[in-house]
Write a protein that holds these residues in place. Sequence first.
Motif, PDB file in Angstrom:
ATOM      1  N   PRO A 155      36.649  42.286  28.307  1.00  0.00           N
ATOM      2  CA  PRO A 155      36.836  42.433  29.634  1.00  0.00           C
ATOM      3  C   PRO A 155      36.025  43.843  30.091  1.00  0.00           C
ATOM      4  O   PRO A 155      36.098  44.650  29.201  1.00  0.00           O
ATOM      5  CB  PRO A 155      38.153  42.564  30.038  1.00  0.00           C
ATOM      6  CG  PRO A 155      38.634  42.910  28.450  1.00  0.00           C
ATOM      7  CD  PRO A 155      37.853  42.327  27.565  1.00  0.00           C
ATOM      8  N   THR A 156      35.622  44.182  31.304  1.00  0.00           N
ATOM      9  CA  THR A 156      35.520  45.552  31.596  1.00  0.00           C
ATOM     10  C   THR A 156      37.017  46.104  31.802  1.00  0.00           C
ATOM     11  O   THR A 156      38.084  45.614  32.209  1.00  0.00           O
ATOM     12  CB  THR A 156      34.725  45.318  33.046  1.00  0.00           C
ATOM     13  OG1 THR A 156      34.633  46.813  33.221  1.00  0.00           O
ATOM     14  CG2 THR A 156      35.568  44.752  34.289  1.00  0.00           C
ATOM     15  N   ASP A 157      36.976  47.302  31.949  1.00  0.00           N
ATOM     16  CA  ASP A 157      38.217  48.224  32.256  1.00  0.00           C
ATOM     17  C   ASP A 157      38.186  48.260  33.577  1.00  0.00           C
ATOM     18  O   ASP A 157      37.512  49.072  34.368  1.00  0.00           O
ATOM     19  CB  ASP A 157      38.280  49.615  31.523  1.00  0.00           C
ATOM     20  CG  ASP A 157      39.446  50.464  31.856  1.00  0.00           C
ATOM     21  OD1 ASP A 157      40.292  49.953  32.587  1.00  0.00           O
ATOM     22  OD2 ASP A 157      39.775  51.338  30.962  1.00  0.00           O
ATOM     23  N   VAL A 183      35.990  38.128  32.966  1.00  0.00           N
ATOM     24  CA  VAL A 183      36.984  37.948  31.956  1.00  0.00           C
ATOM     25  C   VAL A 183      38.355  39.001  32.065  1.00  0.00           C
ATOM     26  O   VAL A 183      39.233  38.574  31.806  1.00  0.00           O
ATOM     27  CB  VAL A 183      36.335  38.550  30.469  1.00  0.00           C
ATOM     28  CG1 VAL A 183      37.128  38.669  29.488  1.00  0.00           C
ATOM     29  CG2 VAL A 183      35.075  37.449  30.084  1.00  0.00           C
ATOM     30  N   ALA A 184      37.897  40.272  32.658  1.00  0.00           N
ATOM     31  CA  ALA A 184      38.785  40.779  33.096  1.00  0.00           C
ATOM     32  C   ALA A 184      40.066  40.274  33.982  1.00  0.00           C
ATOM     33  O   ALA A 184      41.407  40.362  34.119  1.00  0.00           O
ATOM     34  CB  ALA A 184      38.580  42.163  33.579  1.00  0.00           C
ATOM     35  N   LEU A 185      39.442  39.632  35.037  1.00  0.00           N
ATOM     36  CA  LEU A 185      40.229  39.012  35.862  1.00  0.00           C
ATOM     37  C   LEU A 185      41.080  37.951  35.275  1.00  0.00           C
ATOM     38  O   LEU A 185      42.157  37.626  35.773  1.00  0.00           O
ATOM     39  CB  LEU A 185      39.410  38.386  37.097  1.00  0.00           C
ATOM     40  CG  LEU A 185      40.009  37.878  38.357  1.00  0.00           C
ATOM     41  CD1 LEU A 185      41.092  38.823  38.909  1.00  0.00           C
ATOM     42  CD2 LEU A 185      39.099  37.272  39.524  1.00  0.00           C
ATOM     43  N   SER A 186      40.239  37.180  34.766  1.00  0.00           N
ATOM     44  CA  SER A 186      41.103  35.785  33.980  1.00  0.00           C
ATOM     45  C   SER A 186      42.262  36.240  33.276  1.00  0.00           C
ATOM     46  O   SER A 186      43.375  35.861  33.296  1.00  0.00           O
ATOM     47  CB  SER A 186      40.065  35.154  33.044  1.00  0.00           C
ATOM     48  OG  SER A 186      40.649  33.978  32.519  1.00  0.00           O
ATOM     49  N   LEU A 187      41.958  37.507  32.468  1.00  0.00           N
ATOM     50  CA  LEU A 187      43.040  37.806  31.316  1.00  0.00           C
ATOM     51  C   LEU A 187      44.053  38.638  32.250  1.00  0.00           C
ATOM     52  O   LEU A 187      45.246  38.354  31.955  1.00  0.00           O
ATOM     53  CB  LEU A 187      42.377  38.925  30.408  1.00  0.00           C
ATOM     54  CG  LEU A 187      41.428  38.383  29.506  1.00  0.00           C
ATOM     55  CD1 LEU A 187      41.000  39.425  28.659  1.00  0.00           C
ATOM     56  CD2 LEU A 187      41.962  37.246  28.561  1.00  0.00           C
TER      57      LEU A 187
END
Length: 265
Positions: free
Chosen positions: A202-204, A216-220
Motif C-alpha cells: 500500500p501507499t501510506d 491496495v491501501a484502501l482495500s487493506l
Amino acid sequence: MLRITRIDLNPFFTLPHRTSGSAGVPLHNRLPFYRAYATGLPSHVKSLVLTSDLQGREAGSQNRLLGVPVAEALSALSREGVIPAPDAVFLCGDLYDYPDCHKRGGTGTVDEVFQAFSEVTPEVVGVLGNHDQMEYPEALPDNTTLLDGEVVGVLGNLNIGGVSGIAGNPNRNQRRTEDDFLTALESVTDQVPDILLLHQGPTDPERADRRGDPGVALSLETGFQGLTVFGHTRWGWPWLISLGEGQALNVDGRVVVVLPEVDGG
C-alpha cells in the motif's frame, strides 16, 4: 491476533554485498538486520524472518544471489546465540540481480534463494516480485510454498496468505491489471490470514513520500485486520504503519527478525 509492538532501529548485523547501480557500475552496500517484537505469536514460535528486495550478489567470489548468504547468515547468527533459530522465513519478492550487477531491474530465476532458505528453517513461504522467475517451481522443497492468491497454514496455527507480482501490464513479468490484482488480494483477505505477503504494498495514506498502490491501501484499510508484509518501494522510517484495524510493514532491502514480545517490553 499478531501485532508488531516495537522495532529496534539499530541493526544487530549487516551483510556486505554488491548491487546494481543506476550508472551501470555496481554499488557496494551492507544489508541491515533488525529485531522487531510482536504479540500474538504461537507460543512455540521463537522467531520469524521477514524480508524483501534482496537484489544483489554476495561480496565473495562465488557470486551467488544475495538471498543465499542471507540464509547462511541467519543460520550462523542462530548458532552463535544472537537470534533464535527461525521457525519460518517469509519472502516478499524481488530476489534477483544480474551476475555482473550492471543494471538495475534485472529479471531472472531465483530458485537458488528459496532452496537456500529451505535449508535453514522449517518453513519458507513467499511471493514472487516483478523481477522474479522460477525455473523449476515443481522442484521446490517440501517445506517451501509459493503463494499467488492462496492461504496456507504453517507452524500449527499461523495462517499466511499472499499475492505475487504487481499491478501493471499483464504482458510483462509477474504483472496483472489493477482490477485483477485487487480481486486476488481480496480473495485472500476474505480468508482472514494472520499475515499477508505482498510484493507491491500500500501507499501510506498519511505520507505522500511513502509510495505504494492506493487501491491496495484502501482495500487493506477497509477489510483486513492482520499484518501485511511487503516491499517493492523503499520507505524510510516509519516502515510500520497502521491501516484500519491492521498493520503494514515495509521490509524492502532489510531483514526483520520478529521475536515474541516480553512482558513489559
